[in-house]
Write a protein that holds these residues in place. Structure first.
Motif, PDB file in Angstrom:
ATOM      1  N   ARG A   1      -7.239   5.948   5.828  1.00  0.00           N
ATOM      2  CA  ARG A   1      -7.418   7.278   5.227  1.00  0.00           C
ATOM      3  C   ARG A   1      -6.464   8.293   5.843  1.00  0.00           C
ATOM      4  NH1 ARG A   1     -12.237   9.326   2.677  1.00  0.00           N
ATOM      5  NH2 ARG A   1     -12.014  11.570   2.277  1.00  0.00           N
ATOM      6  N   GLU A   2      -6.333   8.272   7.172  1.00  0.00           N
ATOM      7  CA  GLU A   2      -5.433   9.211   7.847  1.00  0.00           C
ATOM      8  C   GLU A   2      -3.990   8.998   7.412  1.00  0.00           C
ATOM      9  OE1 GLU A   2      -7.779   9.927  12.091  1.00  0.00           O
ATOM     10  OE2 GLU A   2      -6.448   8.204  11.854  1.00  0.00           O
ATOM     11  N   LEU A   3      -3.580   7.739   7.299  1.00  0.00           N
ATOM     12  CA  LEU A   3      -2.206   7.462   6.866  1.00  0.00           C
ATOM     13  C   LEU A   3      -1.989   7.955   5.442  1.00  0.00           C
ATOM     14  CD1 LEU A   3       0.557   6.130   7.415  1.00  0.00           C
ATOM     15  CD2 LEU A   3      -0.376   4.026   6.434  1.00  0.00           C
ATOM     16  N   ALA A   4      -2.955   7.707   4.565  1.00  0.00           N
ATOM     17  CA  ALA A   4      -2.831   8.157   3.180  1.00  0.00           C
ATOM     18  C   ALA A   4      -2.728   9.670   3.112  1.00  0.00           C
ATOM     19  CB  ALA A   4      -4.031   7.668   2.375  1.00  0.00           C
ATOM     20  N   GLU A   5      -3.506  10.362   3.918  1.00  0.00           N
ATOM     21  CA  GLU A   5      -3.467  11.820   3.912  1.00  0.00           C
ATOM     22  C   GLU A   5      -2.142  12.354   4.434  1.00  0.00           C
ATOM     23  OE1 GLU A   5      -8.268  12.721   4.352  1.00  0.00           O
ATOM     24  OE2 GLU A   5      -7.001  12.651   6.152  1.00  0.00           O
ATOM     25  N   ARG A   6      -1.586  11.694   5.449  1.00  0.00           N
ATOM     26  CA  ARG A   6      -0.281  12.115   5.970  1.00  0.00           C
ATOM     27  C   ARG A   6       0.789  11.999   4.885  1.00  0.00           C
ATOM     28  NH1 ARG A   6       0.110   8.853  11.734  1.00  0.00           N
ATOM     29  NH2 ARG A   6      -1.733   9.766  12.739  1.00  0.00           N
TER      30      ARG A   6
ATOM     31  N   PHE B   1       0.793  -1.222   0.000  1.00  0.00           N
ATOM     32  CA  PHE B   1       0.000   0.000   0.000  1.00  0.00           C
ATOM     33  C   PHE B   1       0.832   1.281   0.000  1.00  0.00           C
ATOM     34  CE2 PHE B   1      -2.096   3.279   2.736  1.00  0.00           C
ATOM     35  CZ  PHE B   1      -3.049   3.688   1.810  1.00  0.00           C
ATOM     36  N   VAL B   2       1.739   1.438   0.947  1.00  0.00           N
ATOM     37  CA  VAL B   2       2.491   2.683   1.070  1.00  0.00           C
ATOM     38  C   VAL B   2       3.376   2.925  -0.151  1.00  0.00           C
ATOM     39  CG1 VAL B   2       4.239   3.926   2.402  1.00  0.00           C
ATOM     40  CG2 VAL B   2       2.350   2.793   3.578  1.00  0.00           C
ATOM     41  N   PRO B   3       4.146   1.948  -0.643  1.00  0.00           N
ATOM     42  CA  PRO B   3       4.931   2.206  -1.858  1.00  0.00           C
ATOM     43  C   PRO B   3       4.066   2.539  -3.068  1.00  0.00           C
ATOM     44  CG  PRO B   3       5.773   0.283  -0.712  1.00  0.00           C
ATOM     45  CD  PRO B   3       4.483   0.640  -0.049  1.00  0.00           C
ATOM     46  N   TYR B   4       2.920   1.863  -3.200  1.00  0.00           N
ATOM     47  CA  TYR B   4       2.007   2.183  -4.303  1.00  0.00           C
ATOM     48  C   TYR B   4       1.563   3.635  -4.222  1.00  0.00           C
ATOM     49  CZ  TYR B   4      -2.593   2.886  -6.392  1.00  0.00           C
ATOM     50  OH  TYR B   4      -3.661   3.419  -7.074  1.00  0.00           O
ATOM     51  N   LEU B   5       1.212   4.056  -3.028  1.00  0.00           N
ATOM     52  CA  LEU B   5       0.735   5.422  -2.834  1.00  0.00           C
ATOM     53  C   LEU B   5       1.830   6.432  -3.145  1.00  0.00           C
ATOM     54  CD1 LEU B   5      -1.619   7.152  -1.946  1.00  0.00           C
ATOM     55  CD2 LEU B   5      -0.900   6.849   0.431  1.00  0.00           C
ATOM     56  N   LYS B   6       3.023   6.199  -2.626  1.00  0.00           N
ATOM     57  CA  LYS B   6       4.132   7.135  -2.874  1.00  0.00           C
ATOM     58  C   LYS B   6       4.503   7.193  -4.352  1.00  0.00           C
ATOM     59  CE  LYS B   6       6.348   7.088   1.678  1.00  0.00           C
ATOM     60  NZ  LYS B   6       7.598   6.828   2.433  1.00  0.00           N
TER      61      LYS B   6
END
Length: 273
Positions: free
Chosen positions: A238-243, A180-185
């Motif tokens: 959602r909060e993590l994605a927004e951060r 998730f986090v690498p995809y988002l970044k």
């Protein structure tokens, strides 16, 4: 403390544990597959033992490998994203882990630290302590729970200290790009829209650097049994994605609700440290 042996030192968590121990001047022996050796060429002062298939090695092979070892930190496991939860390799990892444990006890290893998952627990409880009942729902979690149940009874009876670090939701350096986090970044860096669920799930997120430090505390400590490696802080997806989006100034690229929620995904998974 004497010499420490690590399995899985080239993995997402293992590489951070390894580098933390190297920085502390720990005397180390590392079991690696040949293709993983190159990843750790820059790490100095470690003794490497190569195996093409560590979970297939015999008890005799492990006895030789464990000679002179005081403490084992066993991080290796099959972890291919998108496959590992239901993969048959989980049974190989379980049987191989039990073989390792028998060998460790027979040569007098003092301490054995294994790594499990929060999904060994009955996640319907939401807030998960080490006293929460176990109810694994995948072959991966079940194999981890089986290893814990067997070794928590058998190793202490053989005079070996046993600790089991249950990991929650880790992210950080070295993470597989499919997560998730690498995809988002990657999406944000490219200025591309990131399609997400509504993100209402509450999770226990922890940076892998912090998790590695906690695991190292367990390696050098006296605690035994199950140990939650977690933050204890509730954060929605959602909060993590927004951060993360705020680091790029691009909340506008977060497309919440574009993906359907997973109906079997637990609403809350929160650890009690």
């Amino acid at each position: 403390m004497g010499k420490v042996l690590i399995t899985g030192a080239s993995g997402f968590v293992g590489q951070h544990v390894l580098r933390t121990l190297v920085a502390q001047g720990t005397d180390l022996r590392v079991v690696l597959r040949p293709k993983a050796v190159e990843k750790l060429r820059d790490v100095e002062a470690i003794e490497i033992v190569e195996s093409p298939s560590p979970f297939s090695e015999s008890e005799g092979w492990w006895k030789d490998t464990f000679a002179g070892i005081d403490t084992i930190i066993h991080l290796a496991w099959y972890a291919e994203p998108g496959k590992y939860l239901t993969a048959p390799e989980n049974l190989d990892c379980l049987s191989g882990t039990l073989t390792m444990a028998r060998a460790a006890a027979s040569v007098g290893v003092r301490r054995f630290v294994g790594v499990g998952t929060c999904f060994e627990y009955d996640v319907s409880f939401g807030k998960l302590s080490v006293d929460t009942p176990l109810k694994p729902l995948t072959p991966y979690a079940a194999a981890k729970a089986a290893a814990f149940m067997a070794l928590s009874q058998w190793l202490p009876a053989q005079g070996v200290e046993f600790a089991w670090c249950r990991l929650f939701y880790l992210y950080g350096d070295g993470e597989d790009e499919r997560r998730f986090v690498p995809y988002l970044k990657k999406s944000l860096e490219a200025g591309q829209r990131a399609d997400l669920t509504e993100g209402r799930q509450v999770r226990d997120f922890m940076d892998v650097h912090d998790a590695a430090a906690r695991i190292c505390d367990v390696i050098f400590g006296k605690a035994t049994g199950a140990i939650n490696v977690c933050s204890g802080v509730p954060v929605t997806v959602r909060e993590l994605a927004e951060r993360i989006a705020d680091q790029y100034g691009r909340r506008d690229l977060l497309n919440f609700g574009a993906r359907p929620d997973n109906l079997v995904d637990p609403p809350v998974v929160l650890g009690v440290p």
